[in-house]
Scaffold this motif. Structure first.
Motif, PDB file in Angstrom:
ATOM      1  N   PRO A  99      -5.298  14.897  23.214  1.00  0.00           N
ATOM      2  CA  PRO A  99      -6.303  15.366  22.262  1.00  0.00           C
ATOM      3  C   PRO A  99      -5.886  15.003  20.843  1.00  0.00           C
ATOM      4  O   PRO A  99      -4.721  14.652  20.582  1.00  0.00           O
ATOM      5  CB  PRO A  99      -6.310  16.878  22.472  1.00  0.00           C
ATOM      6  CG  PRO A  99      -4.942  17.187  22.999  1.00  0.00           C
ATOM      7  CD  PRO A  99      -4.539  15.998  23.813  1.00  0.00           C
ATOM      8  N   GLU A 100      -6.831  15.093  19.908  1.00  0.00           N
ATOM      9  CA  GLU A 100      -6.575  14.697  18.529  1.00  0.00           C
ATOM     10  C   GLU A 100      -6.927  15.821  17.557  1.00  0.00           C
ATOM     11  O   GLU A 100      -7.852  16.611  17.794  1.00  0.00           O
ATOM     12  CB  GLU A 100      -7.397  13.449  18.181  1.00  0.00           C
ATOM     13  CG  GLU A 100      -7.043  12.235  19.028  1.00  0.00           C
ATOM     14  CD  GLU A 100      -7.883  11.015  18.726  1.00  0.00           C
ATOM     15  OE1 GLU A 100      -7.490   9.907  19.141  1.00  0.00           O
ATOM     16  OE2 GLU A 100      -8.952  11.165  18.080  1.00  0.00           O
ATOM     17  N   LEU A 101      -6.192  15.867  16.473  1.00  0.00           N
ATOM     18  CA  LEU A 101      -6.483  16.754  15.351  1.00  0.00           C
ATOM     19  C   LEU A 101      -6.580  15.875  14.113  1.00  0.00           C
ATOM     20  O   LEU A 101      -5.594  15.256  13.706  1.00  0.00           O
ATOM     21  CB  LEU A 101      -5.389  17.803  15.183  1.00  0.00           C
ATOM     22  CG  LEU A 101      -5.543  18.731  13.977  1.00  0.00           C
ATOM     23  CD1 LEU A 101      -6.749  19.641  14.152  1.00  0.00           C
ATOM     24  CD2 LEU A 101      -4.284  19.554  13.747  1.00  0.00           C
ATOM     25  N   ASP A 102      -7.773  15.823  13.515  1.00  0.00           N
ATOM     26  CA  ASP A 102      -8.008  14.932  12.384  1.00  0.00           C
ATOM     27  C   ASP A 102      -8.033  15.721  11.077  1.00  0.00           C
ATOM     28  O   ASP A 102      -8.540  16.849  11.026  1.00  0.00           O
ATOM     29  CB  ASP A 102      -9.343  14.210  12.582  1.00  0.00           C
ATOM     30  CG  ASP A 102      -9.470  12.976  11.693  1.00  0.00           C
ATOM     31  OD1 ASP A 102      -8.544  12.689  10.920  1.00  0.00           O
ATOM     32  OD2 ASP A 102     -10.516  12.300  11.790  1.00  0.00           O
ATOM     33  N   ILE A 123      -4.052  12.981  12.995  1.00  0.00           N
ATOM     34  CA  ILE A 123      -4.620  11.821  12.304  1.00  0.00           C
ATOM     35  C   ILE A 123      -4.933  12.188  10.850  1.00  0.00           C
ATOM     36  O   ILE A 123      -5.332  13.322  10.564  1.00  0.00           O
ATOM     37  CB  ILE A 123      -5.919  11.362  13.000  1.00  0.00           C
ATOM     38  CG1 ILE A 123      -5.661  11.062  14.483  1.00  0.00           C
ATOM     39  CG2 ILE A 123      -6.537  10.154  12.301  1.00  0.00           C
ATOM     40  CD1 ILE A 123      -6.938  10.890  15.288  1.00  0.00           C
ATOM     41  N   ASN A 124      -4.772  11.232   9.960  1.00  0.00           N
ATOM     42  CA  ASN A 124      -5.250  11.393   8.591  1.00  0.00           C
ATOM     43  C   ASN A 124      -6.347  10.374   8.332  1.00  0.00           C
ATOM     44  O   ASN A 124      -6.085   9.175   8.223  1.00  0.00           O
ATOM     45  CB  ASN A 124      -4.114  11.204   7.587  1.00  0.00           C
ATOM     46  CG  ASN A 124      -4.585  11.431   6.152  1.00  0.00           C
ATOM     47  OD1 ASN A 124      -5.690  11.901   5.916  1.00  0.00           O
ATOM     48  ND2 ASN A 124      -3.743  11.086   5.188  1.00  0.00           N
ATOM     49  N   LEU A 146       1.517  12.966   6.257  1.00  0.00           N
ATOM     50  CA  LEU A 146       0.670  11.814   6.554  1.00  0.00           C
ATOM     51  C   LEU A 146       0.132  11.271   5.228  1.00  0.00           C
ATOM     52  O   LEU A 146      -0.959  11.628   4.781  1.00  0.00           O
ATOM     53  CB  LEU A 146      -0.492  12.207   7.474  1.00  0.00           C
ATOM     54  CG  LEU A 146      -0.115  12.728   8.863  1.00  0.00           C
ATOM     55  CD1 LEU A 146      -0.158  14.250   8.903  1.00  0.00           C
ATOM     56  CD2 LEU A 146      -1.029  12.154   9.933  1.00  0.00           C
ATOM     57  N   PRO A 147       0.893  10.392   4.569  1.00  0.00           N
ATOM     58  CA  PRO A 147       0.480   9.904   3.255  1.00  0.00           C
ATOM     59  C   PRO A 147      -0.594   8.815   3.301  1.00  0.00           C
ATOM     60  O   PRO A 147      -1.236   8.549   2.276  1.00  0.00           O
ATOM     61  CB  PRO A 147       1.777   9.352   2.665  1.00  0.00           C
ATOM     62  CG  PRO A 147       2.593   8.963   3.858  1.00  0.00           C
ATOM     63  CD  PRO A 147       2.250   9.954   4.932  1.00  0.00           C
ATOM     64  N   ASN A 148      -0.784   8.196   4.461  1.00  0.00           N
ATOM     65  CA  ASN A 148      -1.637   7.008   4.526  1.00  0.00           C
ATOM     66  C   ASN A 148      -2.920   7.259   5.300  1.00  0.00           C
ATOM     67  O   ASN A 148      -2.906   7.881   6.374  1.00  0.00           O
ATOM     68  CB  ASN A 148      -0.881   5.861   5.194  1.00  0.00           C
ATOM     69  CG  ASN A 148       0.416   5.527   4.471  1.00  0.00           C
ATOM     70  OD1 ASN A 148       0.444   5.461   3.246  1.00  0.00           O
ATOM     71  ND2 ASN A 148       1.495   5.346   5.224  1.00  0.00           N
ATOM     72  N   GLN A 151      -3.456   6.966   9.354  1.00  0.00           N
ATOM     73  CA  GLN A 151      -2.177   7.237  10.009  1.00  0.00           C
ATOM     74  C   GLN A 151      -2.360   8.156  11.212  1.00  0.00           C
ATOM     75  O   GLN A 151      -3.167   9.079  11.190  1.00  0.00           O
ATOM     76  CB  GLN A 151      -1.224   7.888   9.003  1.00  0.00           C
ATOM     77  CG  GLN A 151       0.226   7.898   9.403  1.00  0.00           C
ATOM     78  CD  GLN A 151       1.129   8.273   8.232  1.00  0.00           C
ATOM     79  OE1 GLN A 151       0.663   8.576   7.138  1.00  0.00           O
ATOM     80  NE2 GLN A 151       2.432   8.245   8.470  1.00  0.00           N
ATOM     81  N   ARG A 152      -1.611   7.900  12.263  1.00  0.00           N
ATOM     82  CA  ARG A 152      -1.652   8.682  13.494  1.00  0.00           C
ATOM     83  C   ARG A 152      -0.214   9.011  13.901  1.00  0.00           C
ATOM     84  O   ARG A 152       0.606   8.102  14.035  1.00  0.00           O
ATOM     85  CB  ARG A 152      -2.338   7.910  14.628  1.00  0.00           C
ATOM     86  CG  ARG A 152      -3.757   7.473  14.315  1.00  0.00           C
ATOM     87  CD  ARG A 152      -4.283   6.493  15.357  1.00  0.00           C
ATOM     88  NE  ARG A 152      -4.396   7.114  16.659  1.00  0.00           N
ATOM     89  CZ  ARG A 152      -5.488   7.703  17.131  1.00  0.00           C
ATOM     90  NH1 ARG A 152      -6.579   7.748  16.382  1.00  0.00           N
ATOM     91  NH2 ARG A 152      -5.510   8.244  18.337  1.00  0.00           N
ATOM     92  N   ILE A 153       0.078  10.289  14.099  1.00  0.00           N
ATOM     93  CA  ILE A 153       1.426  10.703  14.494  1.00  0.00           C
ATOM     94  C   ILE A 153       1.334  11.565  15.746  1.00  0.00           C
ATOM     95  O   ILE A 153       0.633  12.579  15.757  1.00  0.00           O
ATOM     96  CB  ILE A 153       2.128  11.495  13.377  1.00  0.00           C
ATOM     97  CG1 ILE A 153       2.255  10.649  12.108  1.00  0.00           C
ATOM     98  CG2 ILE A 153       3.508  11.952  13.833  1.00  0.00           C
ATOM     99  CD1 ILE A 153       2.940  11.354  10.960  1.00  0.00           C
TER     100      ILE A 153
END
Length: 237
Positions: A99-102, A123-124, A146-148, A151-153
């Motif tokens: 799953p994702e958290l944006d 995600i950013n 997440l500076p960019n 970006q996905r971590i």
């Protein structure tokens, strides 16, 4: 504001995390279901959001409801799940991918979700720095800069329980992740309704939860081939 902070602290303290149980997937025949509606009769409290940086991305001042309630008292985005289920139906296919958290326009998307214990991708999507920080109660579950944009971590949430998420760079951002160790869960829509199907006959502990009210726990008995119907009223603690 002090009262709102106290509410969040109370809710977080009420969520005790537990190690993920081993869950045995199988084919269910003669299962029953648990279905019903989540309601809330109290006043709908709001929190005032005042972005003090990155307003070109984050937007202006707004009032966010602390609980989403329809005209018929139906609660949207309430979570319902069974605990301590060791064996039952297979996980749904969509849980096979993380799953994702944006971070999107300085909001968490989705701001409420239920996930299977395991991987999560943060995600950013914004052109500004976010520092996404998740907690089990007071204990950090993940903390990442997440500076960019884009970006996905990846991270892992391996313990069942409630994870409160905020942003150290934008203090008004708030989200909730409910981590479960079995596939017997649901999240309500705008009508406040839920259904959990293919439940093996037996007696279970059912939890209904929303961030303002905290958890409502009750014992539920499921009979084979029959629905167990409930109306669950959430109350602020």
């Amino acid at each position: 504001m002090r009262g709102r902070i106290a509410v969040f602290a109370l809710v977080s303290a009420a969520m005790v995390t537990t190690p993920a149980l081993a869950y045995d997937e199988g084919t269910i025949t003669g299962g029953g279901s648990i279905e019903g509606k989540i309601i809330y009769k109290g006043p709908v409290e709001t929190r005032k959001v005042i972005p003090n940086k990155d307003v070109e991305v984050c937007g202006g001042i707004r009032e966010d409801p602390l609980i989403q309630v329809g005209p018929d008292q139906a609660v949207e985005n309430a979570v319902v799940y069974l605990v301590d289920v060791a064996k039952g139906k297979a996980w749904p296919a969509e849980t096979s991918k993380p799953p994702e958290l944006d971070n999107l326009k300085c909001r968490f998307v989705p701001d409420v979700q239920v996930i299977r214990g395991g991987p999560l991708v943060v995600i950013n999507s914004d052109p500004v720095l976010h520092n996404t920080h998740g907690y089990y109660g007071k204990r950090t579950a993940f903390n990442m800069a997440l500076p960019n944009q884009g970006q996905r971590i990846p991270t892992d949430l391996t313990r069942a329980g409630t994870v409160k998420v905020d942003c150290d760079a934008h203090g008004w951002m708030l989200g909730w992740i409910y981590v479960v160790d079995n596939p017997y869960y649901a999240i309500t829509g705008a009508d406040g309704k839920f259904k959990i199907g293919d439940v093996p006959p037996g007696t279970y502990k059912l939890v209904a939860i929303q961030s303002l009210t905290g958890p409502n726990e009750q014992t539920v008995t499921v009979a084979g081939g029959k629905p167990t119907s409930l109306t669950i009223e959430l109350k602020k603690q």
